[in-house]
Design an enzyme around this catalytic site. Structure first.
Site, short mmCIF file in Angstrom:
data_model
loop_
_atom_site.label_atom_id
_atom_site.label_comp_id
_atom_site.label_asym_id
_atom_site.label_seq_id
_atom_site.Cartn_x
_atom_site.Cartn_y
_atom_site.Cartn_z
N SER A 68 0.85 -1.02 -0.21
CA SER A 68 -0.06 -0.05 0.14
C SER A 68 0.84 1.32 -0.06
CB SER A 68 -1.00 0.14 1.19
OG SER A 68 -1.78 -0.98 1.22
N GLY A 77 -6.25 -3.72 -7.39
CA GLY A 77 -7.38 -2.91 -7.19
C GLY A 77 -7.00 -1.63 -6.55
N ASP A 121 -6.95 -7.92 4.66
CA ASP A 121 -6.36 -8.75 3.53
C ASP A 121 -5.50 -9.83 4.40
OD1 ASP A 121 -6.76 -7.12 1.57
OD2 ASP A 121 -5.24 -5.61 1.87
#
Length: 762
Positions: free
Chosen positions: A342, A414, A635
């Site tokens: 991220s 995504g 996740d």
């Protein structure tokens, strides 16, 4: 002319043809050789103005008969392949037109010319239109050698043949020509005449033109002997094609003049930019061009070959990847997992929009992050690396991005697609975001809908799914948005768009989500405020470059946390792991289950809290997972399901419907795998109940074959499960592990597990 022969399908069809090859040079001779090698039992006749070539073709066993007069060879021919220079096509067609009606009324005609518009014009001049039984084609293969003596039966093997049929072509004719080339081992594609000539002008004709020009220029220098004597491999590789047939290439350049000149204009413009950069000592412009070209070479190879970018980048195996993990093993050691995905995404995005140079350490060199790098290179950002986790980004400022040449491909990510949607919404140019097959199934309405409220014109495919088409130049206005679901990606998308909006953008979330975007924006000097469940920023600010040290990814660390938590005698320390409060759901959940987990050496790096995490084996107990922890561990649940399977009692998960729309339906995919291993469970719409079999003395479950559905986290979770399995666990479709954790297999082996990697039969 019309075709009266019934439709024929399959490779055996071409064995029934009586084939006439007009022009027995390299292309025509190799076609004959390839057909003979494939078991072709039909008749092959050749016509060539050089009688010696025909004689040699018969001597080599490539043709059955032939001659120099085309009209005399047409009797009973069922297909004619015109393998003559483009500028000779019209005269050959005139002979066919004058003789075919009596000699061979059912013949199918095709060609091998590399400029299809010219061949089509020849057909129209001779026949009045392109006959419905004529299929224009072009094999993308060749050699600097010429003549039938150079015939190569493997010339077309695994090469492409492009067919450019007219709209009214007879299906029988198209099928038979396609079958002919497939018998040679070629991949047959179709496109329009115009598209073919444009593409080939850039990918084939222009490189040949440049090679001829470079060799000719150097060959006329006084020191030419030394130039060629000391030329390195790169020079020889590039100029090899200058040894090709000059007459053929003269014809091609004349026939495809407009497309060649257009591609030459583009090349000269790029060359002028490079010249100016060298004259001015503009190192940023040079590195931008060279890095963009270097990485594009790897990147587009992966798209064409349908391999992973990571495999190409680090020379990992291509194609299907299967893991076979032996049961048992240790879980010991001290290790550092890759950087947080991220944060890696966000560091590139914000660094590209910043003013100045951003240095990133700990960058995750995984598939998703590399796709983000490539996307910014395509928008004109100079990026050095990655090299051993280091990336240097030469920022272009908030409005310095340039329009990409085509759709931006973000692979399986995504995160990248949703964040890019917000970032690109503020640009002056149109853009399109696309991804792999898995990503195209994921919902994007959750970002498209609020962006439309801000004034963005954005199109999605049916069901609000990718690709996303964003129409630039809109005047964005800040909004006050209550998110219907907890999603850091949606929140980040709107904050990025909000930087380009007039006024204030406020986002309220129903439950806490990871706050990397807010922290990193503040780190880049763009103020983001937060109070309670709401964060906001003002549009019109700027980003200032800096240094980013990306912490290790807690999602990647989770697999090793679970490995130690379920394995008697285990003791693992994971270094420099990000422990952002919005990401530590897995730590909280494992602790509630009874894991022996401690945080050591806690500190803050670049605004992000990090620590070394030590975890030792302790018996786990099933729990009802607190709903407020679900978004903080979304996740990590595939690995936590394995922890639950090894716990004593039942673990219940609710409020996790988000797992249904990840890279796979992770609730069902994990349930199916657990069923294979023999773990009791009950699936509900928003979660699962898992009945564990915690027992220190015996395996917790069996082995079996698991389909990961191409989901990297499913694959890694079941690999770790083997520590407590009673038999081998075979996991299929694991290539996407490279998307988030390229060193996973090496680290699994390092902690004492046995894992083999290979194809379907591993």
């Amino acid at each position: 002319m019309t075709v009266l022969v019934p439709g024929i399908e399959g490779r055996s069809a071409c064995t029934e043809e009586r084939l006439l090859i007009v022009g027995l040079g390299l292309i025509g001779g190799s076609l004959a050789a390839a057909l003979r090698s494939s078991g072709f039992n039909g008749q092959i006749v050749a016509c060539d103005p050089n009688a010696d070539e025909v004689a040699l073709g018969k001597e080599m066993g490539l043709i059955d008969s032939g001659g120099t007069e085309l009209a005399e060879l047409l009797e009973n021919v069922s297909m004619a392949v015109l393998a003559v220079p483009v500028l000779a096509m019209e005269s050959v067609m005139k002979t066919l037109a004058g003789s075919l009606s009596a000699a061979a009324p059912n013949v199918v005609i095709t060609d091998v010319g590399s400029t299809k518009a010219t061949v089509r014009e020849c057909a129209e001049a001779v026949f009045g239109c392109v006959p419905s039984n004529m299929v224009l084609g072009h094999p993308i293969a060749g050699s600097e050698k010429s003549g039938v003596s150079a015939a190569n039966p493997s010339l077309y093997l695994n090469h492409k043949v492009i067919l450019t049929p007219e709209p009214d072509v007879l299906l029988d004719a198209l099928v038979r020509v396609k079958t002919l080339w497939q018998a040679c081992g070629a991949e047959v594609l179709q496109m329009s005449v115009e598209r073919h000539d444009q593409v080939l002008a850039r990918t084939s004709h222009l490189p040949h033109l440049l090679a001829f020009s470079l060799v000719d220029t150097l060959a006329r220098q006084d020191e030419r002997l030394d130039i060629f004597r000391y030329a390195a491999g790169g020079f020889r590789d590039f100029t090899r094609i200058a040894g090709s047939d000059p007459v053929m290439w003269r014809d091609i350049f004349i026939a495809n003049r407009d497309a060649v000149l257009s591609s030459l204009d583009d090349f000269e413009a790029g060359l002028a930019r490079l010249r100016q950069a060298i004259e001015c000592g503009d190192s940023d412009a040079l590195i931008a061009t060279f890095d963009r070209a270097s990485h594009a070479r790897h990147y587009f190879d992966t798209l064409l070959n349908k391999t992973s970018y990571q495999a190409e980048y680090h020379m990992q195996p291509h194609g299907k990847v299967t893991y076979r993990v032996r049961p048992g093993g240790q879980a010991q050691g001290r290790l550092r997992v890759p950087g947080d995905k991220s944060m890696s995404h966000r560091s590139i995005m914000l660094g590209a929009l910043a003013e100045g140079v951003t240095e990133v350490k700990g960058f995750l060199e995984g598939e998703d992050s590399l796709a983000t790098l490539q996307a910014f290179r395509e928008m004109g950002v100079a990026i050095e690396g990655p090299h051993q986790g280091r990336v240097t980004i030469h920022g272009v400022g908030m409005h310095g991005l340039k329009p990409p040449a085509g759709p931006l491909y973000v692979g399986n990510s995504g995160t990248a697609m949703r964040l890019f949607a917000g970032l690109l919404a503020g640009q002056a140019f149109d853009s399109e975001l696309t991804g792999d097959e898995s990503l195209t199934k994921r919902p994007m309405g959750r970002v498209a809908d609020p962006l439309r409220l801000m004034g963005v014109a954005i199109d999605t495919a049916e069901g609000g799914r990718p690709p996303l088409k964003i129409h630039g130049g809109a005047a964005l206005k800040g909004i006050d948005y209550d998110m219907p679901m907890a999603s850091a990606q949606v929140k980040s998308c709107l904050l990025l768009a909000g930087m380009y909006a007039e006024g204030e953008t406020r986002v309220r979330e129903p439950a806490p989500t990871r706050d990397h975007t807010e922290r990193m924006l503040n780190g880049f000097g763009y103020p983001v405020s937060r109070e309670g469940d709401t964060c906001w920023l003002q549009g019109g600010g700027k980003l200032t470059a800096g240094t980013i040290d990306v912490p290790s990814d807690i999602s990647s660390a989770t697999f090793f946390l679970v490995a130690a938590a379920i394995t008697p005698g285990a003791d693992i320390t994971l270094e420099h792991v990000g422990i952002n409060p919005t990401r530590i759901g897995v730590i909280n959940i494992l602790t509630l289950m009874g894991a022996d987990l401690t945080l050591e050496n806690e500190r803050e790096v670049g605004g992000e809290p990090v620590a070394d995490i030590r975890i030792r084996y302790a018996p786990l107990n099933g729990i009802d997972i607190p709903v407020e922890q679900v978004p903080l561990a979304i996740d990590e649940f595939p690995a936590l399901f394995i922890a639950a399977a090894n716990a004593r009692g039942t673990t219940r998960l609710r409020g996790a419907e988000e797992l249904r729309v990840k890279e796979s339906d992770r609730i069902q995919a994990m349930a199916d795998g657990l069923a294979t291993l023999g773990v009791e469970h009950t699936v509900v719409e928003d979660g699962i109940d898992i009945i564990g079999n915690g027992n220190d003395q015996v395996p917790s479950y069996g082995g079996g074959r698991i389909d990961s559905l191409g989901d990297h986290r499913i694959a890694m979770a079941f690999a770790i499960a083997a520590l407590r399995a009673g038999d081998d666990i075979i996991i299929e479709d694991c290539a996407n592990v490279a998307t988030s954790f390229p060193d996973f297999v090496a680290l699994v082996q390092r902690i004492g597990m046995s894992i083999n990697v290979g194809g379907d039969n591993v």
